[in-house]
Design a protein around this motif. Structure first.
Motif, PDB file in Angstrom:
ATOM      1  N   ASP A   1     -12.601   3.756  -1.716  1.00 43.90           N
ATOM      2  CA  ASP A   1     -13.798   4.241  -1.025  1.00 43.90           C
ATOM      3  C   ASP A   1     -13.476   4.751   0.370  1.00 43.90           C
ATOM      4  OD1 ASP A   1     -16.727   4.559  -0.999  1.00 43.90           O
ATOM      5  OD2 ASP A   1     -16.654   3.041   0.586  1.00 43.90           O
ATOM      6  N   SER A   2     -12.566   4.074   1.055  1.00 44.34           N
ATOM      7  CA  SER A   2     -12.177   4.515   2.393  1.00 44.34           C
ATOM      8  C   SER A   2     -10.822   3.921   2.742  1.00 44.34           C
ATOM      9  CB  SER A   2     -13.223   4.098   3.441  1.00 44.34           C
ATOM     10  OG  SER A   2     -13.305   2.679   3.522  1.00 44.34           O
ATOM     11  N   VAL A   3     -10.157   4.571   3.679  1.00 46.93           N
ATOM     12  CA  VAL A   3      -8.853   4.107   4.165  1.00 46.93           C
ATOM     13  C   VAL A   3      -8.898   4.144   5.682  1.00 46.93           C
ATOM     14  CG1 VAL A   3      -6.368   4.511   4.225  1.00 46.93           C
ATOM     15  CG2 VAL A   3      -7.652   4.964   2.124  1.00 46.93           C
ATOM     16  N   GLY A   4      -8.602   2.990   6.304  1.00 50.11           N
ATOM     17  CA  GLY A   4      -8.618   2.909   7.757  1.00 50.11           C
ATOM     18  C   GLY A   4      -7.217   2.870   8.324  1.00 50.11           C
TER      19      GLY A   4
ATOM     20  N   LEU B   1       0.846  -1.198   0.000  1.00 50.85           N
ATOM     21  CA  LEU B   1       0.000   0.000   0.000  1.00 50.85           C
ATOM     22  C   LEU B   1       0.878   1.243   0.000  1.00 50.85           C
ATOM     23  CD1 LEU B   1      -2.763   1.456   0.385  1.00 50.85           C
ATOM     24  CD2 LEU B   1      -2.415   1.204   2.849  1.00 50.85           C
ATOM     25  N   PRO B   2       0.803   2.088  -1.019  1.00 48.30           N
ATOM     26  CA  PRO B   2       1.606   3.322  -1.022  1.00 48.30           C
ATOM     27  C   PRO B   2       1.172   4.254   0.109  1.00 48.30           C
ATOM     28  CG  PRO B   2       0.727   2.834  -3.210  1.00 48.30           C
ATOM     29  CD  PRO B   2       0.013   1.944  -2.248  1.00 48.30           C
TER      30      PRO B   2
ATOM     31  N   GLY C   1      -2.569  -1.214   6.494  1.00 47.02           N
ATOM     32  CA  GLY C   1      -3.779  -0.415   6.517  1.00 47.02           C
ATOM     33  C   GLY C   1      -4.961  -1.161   5.943  1.00 47.02           C
ATOM     34  N   GLN C   2      -6.134  -0.711   6.339  1.00 49.47           N
ATOM     35  CA  GLN C   2      -7.374  -1.271   5.831  1.00 49.47           C
ATOM     36  C   GLN C   2      -7.885  -0.352   4.724  1.00 49.47           C
ATOM     37  OE1 GLN C   2      -8.451  -4.215   7.128  1.00 49.47           O
ATOM     38  NE2 GLN C   2      -6.691  -4.184   8.510  1.00 49.47           N
ATOM     39  N   VAL C   3      -8.072  -0.909   3.551  1.00 48.47           N
ATOM     40  CA  VAL C   3      -8.499  -0.123   2.397  1.00 48.47           C
ATOM     41  C   VAL C   3      -9.728  -0.781   1.789  1.00 48.47           C
ATOM     42  CG1 VAL C   3      -7.853   0.822   0.149  1.00 48.47           C
ATOM     43  CG2 VAL C   3      -6.122   0.555   1.928  1.00 48.47           C
ATOM     44  N   THR C   4     -10.730   0.027   1.497  1.00 47.96           N
ATOM     45  CA  THR C   4     -11.919  -0.462   0.806  1.00 47.96           C
ATOM     46  C   THR C   4     -11.933   0.132  -0.594  1.00 47.96           C
ATOM     47  OG1 THR C   4     -13.174  -0.621   2.864  1.00 47.96           O
ATOM     48  CG2 THR C   4     -14.434  -0.591   0.815  1.00 47.96           C
TER      49      THR C   4
END
Length: 230
Positions: A186-189, A152-153, A198-201
């Motif tokens: 859509d979102s980045v946690g 994840l960049p 990281g959590q990425v949607t």
């Protein structure tokens, strides 16, 4: 017999003086001077332009004192994304007649979607939102990814466009493959407890979502940011 003492006039002087005082021929003819043309129409137009400019300046000065509450975007919202209340802030601006969305309509705005990518600092207008999103419509799916360091960049945020890439985990396997050329984040946690970066949607086509989710569960998914692709 009286003899007149008045001296006789020299005829040569008289002739010379007459020659000097009188011009003959082309030199004695003066060129005609054309009369000045008066253009009342042009003068009237000039006066109207001056009055119009003064009136416009007066209106701008008067309106500059009127302030209205508008919506300013505080965080990036990608094209097709819903506009959350957290991405809006109130700002006081001069009433210039431009159709900015008023702050009192912020709840209605949360039910709309960005027609174009909205960058921080943008003053929202009605032309920037739509009531239906092509990104979240039929045929689309939201897929959650738990990515590790290197997959994840840094700096990826909601609204960015990314490539979703399958990266085989074992040596000798197939070459990396691009699964989605331009997926919407859509979102980045925050980073997860399992050591994930990281959590990425992301939003992808629904027929592709099982493949992306399957590779994600075994850690063979990476994303690449596409700067400027909105």
């Amino acid at each position: 017999m009286r003899i007149s003492e008045t001296p006789a006039r020299d005829s040569r002087n008289t002739v010379a003086a007459g020659a000097q005082g009188t011009l003959s021929g082309p030199a004695s003819r003066k060129l005609p001077v054309p009369p000045r043309e008066r253009r009342p129409a042009l003068a009237a137009v000039a006066v109207l332009l001056i009055l119009g400019g003064a009136l416009a300046t007066t209106l701008l000065v008067m309106r500059s004192g009127d302030r209205v509450s508008a919506i300013r975007i505080s965080q990036q919202v990608g094209a097709g994304q819903a506009i959350p209340i957290s991405a809006m802030e109130e700002v006081q601006i001069a009433n210039t007649g431009i159709g900015y969305v008023a702050w009192v309509h912020r709840q209605q705005v949360t039910k709309t979607f960005a027609k174009v990518t909205l960058l921080p600092g943008t003053l929202l207008t009605e032309q920037m939102v739509v009531t239906a999103s092509q990104e979240l419509g039929p045929g689309k799916a939201r897929v959650g990814l738990s990515l590790k360091a290197g997959q994840l960049p840094s700096g990826v945020k909601a609204g960015d466009r990314v490539q979703i890439i399958h990266v085989p985990g074992r040596a000798g396997d197939a070459e990396p493959e691009v699964l989605a050329q331009s997926a919407l984040v859509d979102s980045v946690g925050a980073a997860g407890r399992s050591g994930s970066s990281g959590q990425v949607t992301v939003i992808v086509n629904s027929e592709l979502s099982p493949t992306v989710a399957g590779y994600a569960t075994i850690g063979e998914i990476a994303i690449a940011e596409l700067p400027g692709a909105h």
